[in-house]
Design a protein around this motif. Sequence first.
Motif, PDB file in Angstrom:
ATOM      1  N   THR A 158       0.824  -1.212   0.000  1.00 49.19           N
ATOM      2  CA  THR A 158       0.000   0.000   0.000  1.00 49.19           C
ATOM      3  C   THR A 158       0.853   1.255   0.000  1.00 49.19           C
ATOM      4  OG1 THR A 158      -1.771  -1.166   1.167  1.00 49.19           O
ATOM      5  CG2 THR A 158      -1.834   1.230   1.209  1.00 49.19           C
ATOM      6  N   GLU A 203      -6.767   4.427 -11.303  1.00 48.69           N
ATOM      7  CA  GLU A 203      -5.375   4.170 -11.675  1.00 48.69           C
ATOM      8  C   GLU A 203      -5.128   2.752 -12.169  1.00 48.69           C
ATOM      9  OE1 GLU A 203      -3.417   3.470  -7.359  1.00 48.69           O
ATOM     10  OE2 GLU A 203      -5.139   4.817  -7.536  1.00 48.69           O
ATOM     11  N   THR A 211     -10.795   8.860  -7.756  1.00 53.31           N
ATOM     12  CA  THR A 211     -11.045   7.671  -6.951  1.00 53.31           C
ATOM     13  C   THR A 211      -9.853   6.726  -7.045  1.00 53.31           C
ATOM     14  OG1 THR A 211     -12.039   6.320  -8.704  1.00 53.31           O
ATOM     15  CG2 THR A 211     -13.493   7.854  -7.515  1.00 53.31           C
ATOM     16  N   ARG A 212      -9.773   5.812  -6.102  1.00 52.17           N
ATOM     17  CA  ARG A 212      -8.688   4.831  -6.127  1.00 52.17           C
ATOM     18  C   ARG A 212      -8.852   3.832  -7.257  1.00 52.17           C
ATOM     19  NH1 ARG A 212      -9.361  -0.231  -4.174  1.00 52.17           N
ATOM     20  NH2 ARG A 212     -11.315  -0.801  -3.147  1.00 52.17           N
ATOM     21  N   SER A 263       2.311   1.827  -3.451  1.00 57.40           N
ATOM     22  CA  SER A 263       1.326   2.292  -4.425  1.00 57.40           C
ATOM     23  C   SER A 263       0.990   3.765  -4.213  1.00 57.40           C
ATOM     24  CB  SER A 263       0.059   1.444  -4.347  1.00 57.40           C
ATOM     25  OG  SER A 263       0.313   0.117  -4.737  1.00 57.40           O
ATOM     26  N   VAL A 264       0.789   4.157  -2.953  1.00 60.87           N
ATOM     27  CA  VAL A 264       0.425   5.539  -2.655  1.00 60.87           C
ATOM     28  C   VAL A 264       1.550   6.492  -3.035  1.00 60.87           C
ATOM     29  CG1 VAL A 264      -0.018   7.158  -0.754  1.00 60.87           C
ATOM     30  CG2 VAL A 264      -1.276   5.002  -0.882  1.00 60.87           C
ATOM     31  N   ASN A 281      -3.270  -2.791  -9.880  1.00 57.58           N
ATOM     32  CA  ASN A 281      -2.560  -1.531  -9.725  1.00 57.58           C
ATOM     33  C   ASN A 281      -1.316  -1.496 -10.601  1.00 57.58           C
ATOM     34  OD1 ASN A 281      -4.321  -1.401  -7.337  1.00 57.58           O
ATOM     35  ND2 ASN A 281      -3.018   0.303  -6.738  1.00 57.58           N
ATOM     36  N   LYS A 303       1.926   6.811  -6.853  1.00 55.05           N
ATOM     37  CA  LYS A 303       0.869   7.625  -7.438  1.00 55.05           C
ATOM     38  C   LYS A 303       1.137   9.108  -7.195  1.00 55.05           C
ATOM     39  CE  LYS A 303      -4.198   7.886  -7.619  1.00 55.05           C
ATOM     40  NZ  LYS A 303      -5.453   7.290  -7.097  1.00 55.05           N
ATOM     41  N   TYR A 308      -4.873  12.905  -5.384  1.00 56.36           N
ATOM     42  CA  TYR A 308      -5.664  12.769  -4.153  1.00 56.36           C
ATOM     43  C   TYR A 308      -6.380  14.078  -3.836  1.00 56.36           C
ATOM     44  CZ  TYR A 308      -3.275   8.338  -3.444  1.00 56.36           C
ATOM     45  OH  TYR A 308      -2.797   7.054  -3.597  1.00 56.36           O
TER      46      TYR A 308
END
Length: 289
Positions: free
Chosen positions: A32, A190, A186-187, A35-36, A210, A39, A48
């Motif tokens: 996680t 991507e 939104t998540r 990925s964050v 992802n 992005k 975001y």
Amino acid sequence: MRPDDWYLTEDVDEFLARAGEFLRSRPALHTTQLSVTEKLRTLGAAAYEGRFPVFGLLERGGEVEATFYRFPSRGMNVTSLTPEQADSLAARLTAMDWALPSITADEDTIAAFTEAWQKRTGATAASRVRLHLYRLGTLTPPDPHPEGRGRLVDEKDQEHLMQWCREFAADVEEDVTIDAATWANTRFAEKHYTYWEAPDGTPVSMAGVNPMVAGMARVDPVYTPAHLRGRGYGAAVTTEVSRAALNAGATDVVLYTNAANPTSNALYQRLGYVRLTDIAVHDFTYAAS
């Protein structure tokens, strides 16, 4: 351990320069956070809704031992902590007068941090959800295999895709608005999606993946409409996207499941996914001052 051993920044490039090697050293466990940060690195705060998180890293002797991130007004996502590290983080955050709404971490970390946080703030903790994190071992296609084929989702499918993402979000009780105006923030936006189609070309299931980072690809979401479940379509599309990720060079293919859903957990284990760790989310409530 001192609270000021934790270094905080809102600069994602600085954070990755110092903590990127640590996150990449265990890409499946750090899925996680990888990925964050990827992005944010590629799309900036627009990814975001204009918000940047606060990043934190625990560094001693030139080695990063743990990290966290937290978006404004949201909970904190933190890598594994020892009780001593959890206590120092709780001390650091209370010194900053943080009102932390929740924490997401592995279960041992959750227990250690919750104890330290309650001691300092008097907060009450409640478990929201437990998740299993799986990593793909040897991919094992379903047997029997349903008829049909996988197909990449393209622009002409956008309205249908958004509808299925809305249905998936409702199933998992995720509070999100998904339409043409909000999609990009939104998540779900991507990801790369694949449909499993019945022999007549009708989509019957979908899976998203992802973008790959540090050799890690995460499968999310997997969705089959309720009236089509139990026919192997979810297994087929998960196999399709898992194989595609491996063929694209992924060294770690991972996914989360709700620990309370025995059907999905059994399905992914049959396909060759091996349980790596358990993740929990705890919500905090505070007495009125």
